[in-house]
Scaffold this motif. Structure first.
Motif, short mmCIF file in Angstrom:
data_model
loop_
_atom_site.label_atom_id
_atom_site.label_comp_id
_atom_site.label_asym_id
_atom_site.label_seq_id
_atom_site.Cartn_x
_atom_site.Cartn_y
_atom_site.Cartn_z
N LEU A 63 0.83 -1.20 0.00
CA LEU A 63 0.00 0.00 0.00
C LEU A 63 0.86 1.26 0.00
O LEU A 63 0.59 2.23 -0.71
N TYR A 64 1.93 1.23 0.79
CA TYR A 64 2.82 2.39 0.92
C TYR A 64 3.49 2.72 -0.42
O TYR A 64 3.42 3.86 -0.90
N PHE A 65 4.12 1.73 -1.04
CA PHE A 65 4.87 2.00 -2.27
C PHE A 65 3.95 2.26 -3.46
O PHE A 65 4.25 3.12 -4.30
N LEU A 66 2.85 1.51 -3.56
CA LEU A 66 1.93 1.75 -4.68
C LEU A 66 1.29 3.13 -4.58
O LEU A 66 1.07 3.79 -5.60
N SER A 67 1.00 3.56 -3.37
CA SER A 67 0.43 4.90 -3.20
C SER A 67 1.42 5.96 -3.67
O SER A 67 1.06 6.90 -4.41
N ALA A 68 2.68 5.85 -3.25
CA ALA A 68 3.68 6.82 -3.67
C ALA A 68 3.85 6.80 -5.18
O ALA A 68 4.01 7.86 -5.83
N TYR A 69 3.82 5.62 -5.78
CA TYR A 69 4.02 5.48 -7.23
C TYR A 69 2.88 6.14 -8.01
O TYR A 69 3.10 6.98 -8.88
N PHE A 70 1.64 5.76 -7.70
CA PHE A 70 0.51 6.21 -8.50
C PHE A 70 0.12 7.65 -8.19
O PHE A 70 -0.36 8.37 -9.08
N ILE A 71 0.31 8.10 -6.97
CA ILE A 71 0.02 9.51 -6.68
C ILE A 71 0.99 10.41 -7.45
O ILE A 71 0.62 11.48 -7.94
N GLY A 72 2.24 9.98 -7.59
CA GLY A 72 3.19 10.74 -8.40
C GLY A 72 2.76 10.81 -9.85
O GLY A 72 2.84 11.88 -10.48
N ASP A 73 2.30 9.68 -10.40
CA ASP A 73 1.83 9.69 -11.79
C ASP A 73 0.61 10.60 -11.96
O ASP A 73 0.47 11.31 -12.97
N LEU A 74 -0.30 10.56 -10.97
CA LEU A 74 -1.47 11.42 -11.05
C LEU A 74 -1.09 12.90 -11.01
O LEU A 74 -1.70 13.72 -11.70
N ALA A 75 -0.07 13.23 -10.22
CA ALA A 75 0.39 14.62 -10.18
C ALA A 75 0.95 15.05 -11.54
O ALA A 75 0.73 16.17 -11.99
N TRP A 76 1.70 14.15 -12.18
CA TRP A 76 2.22 14.45 -13.53
C TRP A 76 1.09 14.66 -14.52
O TRP A 76 1.08 15.62 -15.29
N LEU A 77 0.09 13.76 -14.51
CA LEU A 77 -1.03 13.89 -15.43
C LEU A 77 -1.83 15.15 -15.15
O LEU A 77 -2.31 15.81 -16.07
N SER A 78 -1.99 15.49 -13.88
CA SER A 78 -2.71 16.71 -13.53
C SER A 78 -2.00 17.94 -14.06
O SER A 78 -2.63 18.86 -14.60
N ALA A 79 -0.68 17.97 -13.93
CA ALA A 79 0.09 19.10 -14.45
C ALA A 79 -0.02 19.17 -15.98
O ALA A 79 -0.12 20.26 -16.55
N ARG A 80 0.00 18.01 -16.64
CA ARG A 80 -0.11 18.02 -18.10
C ARG A 80 -1.49 18.49 -18.54
O ARG A 80 -1.62 19.27 -19.49
N ARG A 81 -2.53 18.05 -17.84
CA ARG A 81 -3.88 18.49 -18.20
C ARG A 81 -4.05 19.99 -17.96
O ARG A 81 -4.72 20.68 -18.72
N GLN A 82 -3.43 20.48 -16.88
CA GLN A 82 -3.48 21.92 -16.64
C GLN A 82 -2.80 22.68 -17.76
O GLN A 82 -3.28 23.73 -18.20
N ALA A 83 -1.68 22.15 -18.23
CA ALA A 83 -0.99 22.79 -19.35
C ALA A 83 -1.85 22.75 -20.61
O ALA A 83 -1.88 23.71 -21.39
N GLU A 84 -2.54 21.63 -20.83
CA GLU A 84 -3.44 21.53 -21.97
C GLU A 84 -4.55 22.57 -21.89
O GLU A 84 -4.88 23.23 -22.87
N LEU A 85 -5.14 22.70 -20.70
CA LEU A 85 -6.23 23.66 -20.52
C LEU A 85 -5.74 25.08 -20.77
O LEU A 85 -6.43 25.89 -21.40
N GLU A 86 -4.56 25.40 -20.26
CA GLU A 86 -4.01 26.73 -20.48
C GLU A 86 -3.73 26.96 -21.96
O GLU A 86 -3.96 28.06 -22.48
N ASP A 87 -3.22 25.91 -22.64
CA ASP A 87 -2.95 26.04 -24.07
C ASP A 87 -4.25 26.23 -24.85
O ASP A 87 -4.32 27.06 -25.75
N ARG A 88 -5.28 25.46 -24.48
CA ARG A 88 -6.56 25.62 -25.16
C ARG A 88 -7.15 27.00 -24.89
O ARG A 88 -7.73 27.63 -25.80
N ALA A 89 -7.02 27.47 -23.64
CA ALA A 89 -7.53 28.80 -23.32
C ALA A 89 -6.83 29.87 -24.13
O ALA A 89 -7.46 30.83 -24.61
N GLU A 90 -5.51 29.72 -24.32
CA GLU A 90 -4.77 30.69 -25.11
C GLU A 90 -5.19 30.63 -26.57
O GLU A 90 -5.35 31.68 -27.24
N GLN A 91 -5.39 29.39 -27.10
CA GLN A 91 -5.85 29.26 -28.48
C GLN A 91 -7.24 29.87 -28.65
O GLN A 91 -7.52 30.53 -29.66
N LEU A 92 -8.10 29.65 -27.65
CA LEU A 92 -9.45 30.22 -27.71
C LEU A 92 -9.39 31.74 -27.67
O LEU A 92 -10.11 32.41 -28.42
#
Length: 425
Positions: free
Chosen positions: A176-205
């Motif tokens: 539980l300890y190691f899997l939590s650290a692993y997948f929470i890190g991946d979720l943080a990366w995906l969240s940052a990428r989606r935020q960048a996508e949203l900002e890029d779309r907002a700029e294009q709009l």
């Protein structure tokens, strides 16, 4: 463009900002303080994680060593992970009294690699490698536990064998300890990428909206130029006719010639005033379909009112002040403002009654259209819209107002100067 778009699959997270780096230093300091507090508490109670512990000073050194690398965790995530992982195992070999805070530091290091390491394949296998090593270290500890002196579980009361239950508990907790650290890190990366996508779309709009607005303005300016073409052509034609008449009667009827020349002068001034307004706004003209049609003016407003009434609206039309001739360009712009305002009411306002007012002020002509609908206006590129009305009024140096009324409904008001402005040098 979604998260699976190939262009975003190679996205690289921007380097940490100075603020984020300062936050890392504060986090490392907080974890270090927590480690020192926990070491003091554990030593005071005597509840050592491994049964015994080295001196208090050495434990402090180990606590500082495990937590200090977190200062640069976002700048060098892989290095921090390996250093913290190595020190974590070394501290357990030395039987440091507290194991909670070092485990927290290792969790943060694993998470940071998942959230910040740019090379995603390296991030994945580095974390998997560290987790495998940690489970190897855990297995080594479990073997020592199993072959060591027999442990007494005096209060054991469950259905499972106490030794088996202890082994399963250790494996389950660490999974539980190691899997939590692993997948929470991946979720943080995906969240940052989606935020960048949203900002890029907002700029294009935003850029698209600006482009559409510019296109609507250019199209409306071309339409204004086409409409005013008739006005200027009319003035020039009148000037030519009157000048020819003055030339013919200059010797036989000087008074008639003088009157014709005065009309030429007045017409010229009016034309220059309208052209001066165009010079600051327009750069092109459109000689397309409809260029030969006479430009509408204030006399055609009753027809607009009748058309609105035929759409089911109750329309009140009133003229206030002493009616007088106004420049043809001003009359045309007033007509277009009323036309588009009524069109918007019919299409979008869901109104029942409309009030159209024309006011002849001392030095201006004011037109006003108000309704009792929902108060919604449009600025789409397919129609005249608020942008076009504002541009048309600006040609004459007038004032334009549009917005919801108090209570309900919408108001459009345009004030157009009727006097020729003197040229400023």
């Amino acid at each position: 463009m979604g998260s699976e778009d190939p262009g975003w699959s190679d996205w690289r997270r921007p380097a940490p900002t100075p603020t984020q780096q300062r936050n890392d230093a504060w986090l490392a300091l907080a974890v270090l303080c927590g480690a020192l507090v926990m070491i003091v508490l554990v030593n005071s109670v005597g509840a050592f994680a491994f049964g015994d512990a080295p001196s208090l000073a050495e434990q402090f050194a180990w606590g500082a060593g495990v937590t200090a690398p977190l200062v640069v965790r976002r700048r060098y995530p892989l290095v921090v992970l390996f250093v913290v992982g190595a020190l974590f195992i070394a501290a357990q070999v030395r039987h440091v009294g507290d194991n909670f805070v070092p485990s927290m530091a290792l969790f943060i290091a694993i998470y940071t690699v998942g959230a910040w390491e740019q090379r995603r394949m390296v991030a994945r296998w580095a974390r998997i490698g560290v987790v495998v090593v940690m489970f190897g270290w855990l297995g080594f500890g479990l073997v020592r536990f199993l072959i060591g002196p027999e442990q007494k579980f005096e209060n054991a009361a469950g259905p499972l064998d106490p030794v088996l239950a202890s082994v399963l508990y250790g494996i389950g907790f660490n999974l539980l300890y190691f899997l939590s650290a692993y997948f929470i890190g991946d979720l943080a990366w995906l969240s940052a990428r989606r935020q960048a996508e949203l900002e890029d779309r907002a700029e294009q709009l935003r850029q698209s909206q600006e482009q559409n607005t510019r296109g609507a303005i250019v199209a409306e300016r071309m339409r204004i130029a086409r409409d005013l073409h008739d006005v200027v052509a009319h003035h020039v034609s009148v000037m030519g006719i009157q000048a020819a008449a003055a030339r013919r009667v200059l010797e036989t009827d000087p008074d008639l010639a003088r009157s014709a020349l005065q009309l030429v002068e007045q017409t010229a001034r009016s034309s220059v005033g309208e052209l001066r307004g165009l010079l600051g706004v327009l750069r092109t003209s459109d000689e397309g379909e409809g260029a030969d049609r006479p430009a509408p003016g204030l006399d055609e407003l009753p027809e607009l009112v009748d058309n609105a009434r035929s759409a089911g609206l109750v329309v009140e039309h009133g003229t206030y002040g002493e009616p007088r001739p106004v420049p043809a360009g001003v009359a045309l712009s007033a007509y277009r403002v009323v036309q588009e305002a009524l069109t918007n009411v019919v299409k979008h306002a869901e109104a029942r009654t409309v009030d159209v007012r024309v006011r002849f002020l001392d030095t201006a002509l004011e037109v006003e259209v108000s309704d009792d609908g929902r108060g919604r206006a449009t600025d789409n590129g397919g129609g005249f819209g608020l942008v076009g009305m504002r541009e048309r009024v600006a040609v004459h140096g007038g004032e334009f107002e549009a917005g919801p009324r108090r209570g309900t409904g919408y108001l459009v008001r345009a004030t157009l100067p009727t006097t020729v402005q003197k040229e400023t040098r």
